[in-house]
Design a protein around this motif. Structure first.
Motif, short mmCIF file in Angstrom:
data_model
loop_
_atom_site.label_atom_id
_atom_site.label_comp_id
_atom_site.label_asym_id
_atom_site.label_seq_id
_atom_site.Cartn_x
_atom_site.Cartn_y
_atom_site.Cartn_z
N GLU A 147 0.88 -1.36 -0.09
CA GLU A 147 -0.06 -0.07 -0.16
C GLU A 147 0.91 1.18 0.14
OE1 GLU A 147 -3.35 2.48 3.04
OE2 GLU A 147 -2.57 0.43 3.34
N ALA A 148 0.40 2.18 -0.90
CA ALA A 148 1.25 3.54 -1.05
C ALA A 148 0.35 4.74 -1.10
CB ALA A 148 2.10 3.66 -2.16
N ASP A 203 2.50 0.36 3.68
CA ASP A 203 2.46 -0.95 4.14
C ASP A 203 2.99 -2.02 3.36
OD1 ASP A 203 2.10 -3.30 5.74
OD2 ASP A 203 -0.03 -3.26 5.52
N ALA A 204 4.09 -2.83 3.63
CA ALA A 204 4.31 -3.82 2.56
C ALA A 204 4.30 -4.95 3.56
CB ALA A 204 5.47 -3.74 1.94
N THR A 205 3.39 -5.83 3.39
CA THR A 205 3.34 -7.09 4.37
C THR A 205 3.29 -8.44 3.58
OG1 THR A 205 2.11 -5.87 5.73
CG2 THR A 205 1.57 -8.19 5.78
N ILE A 206 3.87 -9.40 4.12
CA ILE A 206 3.66 -10.86 3.63
C ILE A 206 3.20 -11.68 4.92
CG2 ILE A 206 6.03 -11.34 3.73
CD1 ILE A 206 5.68 -13.19 1.25
N ALA A 243 -6.12 -3.98 11.57
CA ALA A 243 -5.01 -3.15 11.70
C ALA A 243 -4.56 -2.65 10.41
CB ALA A 243 -3.77 -4.25 12.15
N GLN A 244 -4.55 -3.55 9.42
CA GLN A 244 -4.10 -3.00 8.01
C GLN A 244 -5.46 -2.21 7.18
OE1 GLN A 244 -2.41 -6.02 8.89
NE2 GLN A 244 -0.36 -5.57 8.22
N SER A 245 -5.30 -1.37 6.60
CA SER A 245 -6.38 -0.58 6.09
C SER A 245 -6.91 -1.19 4.68
CB SER A 245 -5.96 0.95 5.62
OG SER A 245 -4.92 0.91 4.63
N ASP A 246 -6.09 -2.25 4.03
CA ASP A 246 -6.92 -2.73 3.07
C ASP A 246 -7.88 -3.76 3.56
OD1 ASP A 246 -4.31 -4.60 3.77
OD2 ASP A 246 -5.43 -5.96 2.79
N ARG A 247 -8.10 -4.01 4.69
CA ARG A 247 -9.22 -4.96 5.10
C ARG A 247 -10.23 -4.08 5.83
NH1 ARG A 247 -5.83 -9.91 7.74
NH2 ARG A 247 -4.48 -10.31 6.10
N ASP A 248 -9.95 -2.62 5.87
CA ASP A 248 -11.11 -1.72 6.45
C ASP A 248 -11.69 -1.01 5.05
OD1 ASP A 248 -10.61 -2.36 9.25
OD2 ASP A 248 -8.70 -1.13 9.10
#
Length: 367
Positions: free
Chosen positions: A33-34, A64-67, A135-140
Motif C-alpha cells: 500500500e502506498a 505498508d508492505a506485508t507478507i 490493523a491494516q487498511s486494505d481490510r477496512d
C-alpha cells in the motif's frame, strides 16, 4: 509471569505428531500500500501525527508492505506476518524490544488441544481484539484510522487467548495478555480480557472487557469496555456501530478516562465501486491519550475502485474538529481547532500460495 505457560504452549504445539494432523497446507498472502496525503493546515515539517499510519504529508509514502504465512494442520497451526513501511515503523515505535520485532506484526501458534471440543487456543504476538477496525487498511472501509482506534485502543499484545463456540451463533473467549503494544510487557504486569460474540443472519454483536495494570512504572488498574454492532442489511451494504469507554487509575491519585463512539458504512452500488462514510466522536477527559483534555469529532468519506482483484485505488476526504486548539501548523507553535485531509492511495494485493487464495481475515478473530 506469562512467559512460562506461553513457552510451554509453543513447545507443545511444535511437538504434536504429524500423524494427528491433516494434510499440510500453507497459505501465502501479500499486500503493498502506498499513499499521498495533503492536510490543511499543513503540519510542521509535513509530519502528520493524527491520521494513523500515514506519517508524512505531501510525499508518496510506502504505508505498508506485508507478507503473511498461515498454516493449519487440523490440531495445530501457525500464523506469521511481517513486512516494512510506515505501518511497522509507527506500530512498533514504543515497543521495548527492537531488532526483528520491528518488522513482525503477528507471530503465533494455535491449536485445538481437546479433541472433539471446539476450543481454539492461540499463543504468541497478535493484533488486539479491541475495536471494529482491523490493523491494516486494505481490510477496512477507510484508509485513515478512526479516533477511538488510534487514540483509545491498543494495537497488539503478546499472550494467550482462547475461544469456544457455545452454540452455533454464540462464542465466548478469554485472554491472558502481557501489556499493550509491547512484546516485553509492562514490567511483568498482566491483563485479562473476556470476549463474547453473537451472530445473526444480517447482524452481529460483540463485547470485550479488558482489565489490568498497563503502567510502565508503578501501579494503576485500567478497565476498558468495547461494544460493536455489525449490520449487513443487504449484499451491497454493510456497516458497524462501535462504543468504547476506558478508565485508568493514576499512580499517585485520581483517574484518567476516555470514551467515544464511531459508525462506518460501506455501500457497493457496482461490483468495482464502493463508498464508505464514517462519523465519530471522542472525549479524552483528562488528556491521557491525546495529550490534551478535549472533545474531538471527525467525518470521513472514502471512494474505492477495484479494477482487478489484486489492485485497488482509494480517494479519501477527512475533516477533524476539536473544542481546543490541537492541530499544529506552520512552525509548530500555532495550533488550529480544525484540520482537513485528502488521501490518495493504491493497494496491490497479489495472492500466492498453497492453495492459491488469500487468507481470510477471520484468521485473526475478535474472540
Amino acid at each position: 509471569m506469562i512467559w512460562g505457560p506461553l513457552k510451554s504452549l509453543l513447545v507443545a504445539a511444535l511437538l504434536v505428531p504429524a500423524a494427528h494432523a491433516e494434510e499440510p497446507s500453507i497459505q501465502v498472502d501479500s499486500s503493498v500500500e502506498a499513499n499521498y496525503a495533503w492536510t490543511f493546515p499543513s503540519p510542521p515539517g509535513e509530519v502528520e501525527p493524527s491520521l494513523g499510519f500515514l506519517s508524512q504529508t505531501r510525499q508518496l509514502r510506502l504505508t505498508d508492505a506485508t507478507i503473511s504465512l498461515n498454516s493449519d494442520w487440523g490440531r495445530v497451526g501457525f500464523h506469521l506476518e511481517g513486512g516494512d513501511g510506515d505501518f511497522y515503523k509507527l506500530a512498533m515505535a514504543e515497543d521495548s524490544w527492537k531488532g526483528p520485532n520491528q518488522y513482525i506484526s503477528q507471530a503465533y501458534v494455535f491449536g485445538r488441544p481437546f479433541g472433539s471440543l471446539p476450543i481454539r487456543i492461540e499463543a504468541g504476538k497478535f493484533f488486539t481484539s479491541v475495536g471494529a477496525e482491523l490493523a491494516q487498511s486494505d481490510r477496512d472501509f477507510n484508509t485513515s484510522r478512526s479516533l477511538i482506534s488510534w487514540y483509545g485502543s491498543p494495537l497488539y499484545h503478546v499472550g494467550i487467548r482462547s475461544s469456544a463456540p457455545i452454540t452455533e451463533r454464540f462464542t465466548i473467549g478469554a485472554q491472558l495478555l502481557s501489556g499493550c503494544n509491547t512484546t516485553g510487557g509492562a514490567h511483568g504486569h498482566q491483563s485479562m480480557a473476556y470476549t463474547a460474540a453473537w451472530a445473526g443472519k444480517h447482524w452481529s454483536w460483540s463485547q470485550l472487557y479488558m482489565g489490568g495494570n498497563e503502567k510502565l512504572v508503578g501501579r494503576g488498574w485500567r478497565q476498558l469496555s468495547d461494544t460493536v454492532f455489525t449490520l449487513n442489511p443487504s449484499s451491497r451494504v454493510t456497516g458497524y456501530v462501535e462504543m468504547l469507554a476506558a478508565v485508568e487509575k493514576r499512580v499517585a491519585w485520581g483517574y484518567d478516562s476516555w470514551y467515544g463512539w464511531a459508525t462506518a458504512w460501506k455501500a457497493s452500488p457496482r461490483v468495482k465501486w464502493s463508498f464508505s462514510p464514517r462519523l465519530e466522536w471522542y472525549n479524552d477527559r483528562t488528556g491521557a491519550t491525546t495529550g490534551l483534555a478535549q472533545h474531538i469529532a471527525e467525518c470521513t468519506f472514502t471512494g474505492e475502485y477495484r479494477a482487478r482483484k489484486w489492485v485497488m485505488a482509494r480517494l479519501e476526504y477527512r475533516s477533524d474538529w476539536s473544542d481546543r486548539p490541537f492541530y499544529p501548523y506552520e512552525s509548530g507553535h500555532q495550533f488550529a481547532r480544525r484540520k482537513q485531509a485528502m488521501i490518495a492511495g493504491i493497494m496491490l494485493l497479489p495472492h500466492r500460495g498453497w492453495p492459491l487464495k488469500p487468507i481470510d481475515s477471520a484468521a485473526t478473530p475478535r474472540t
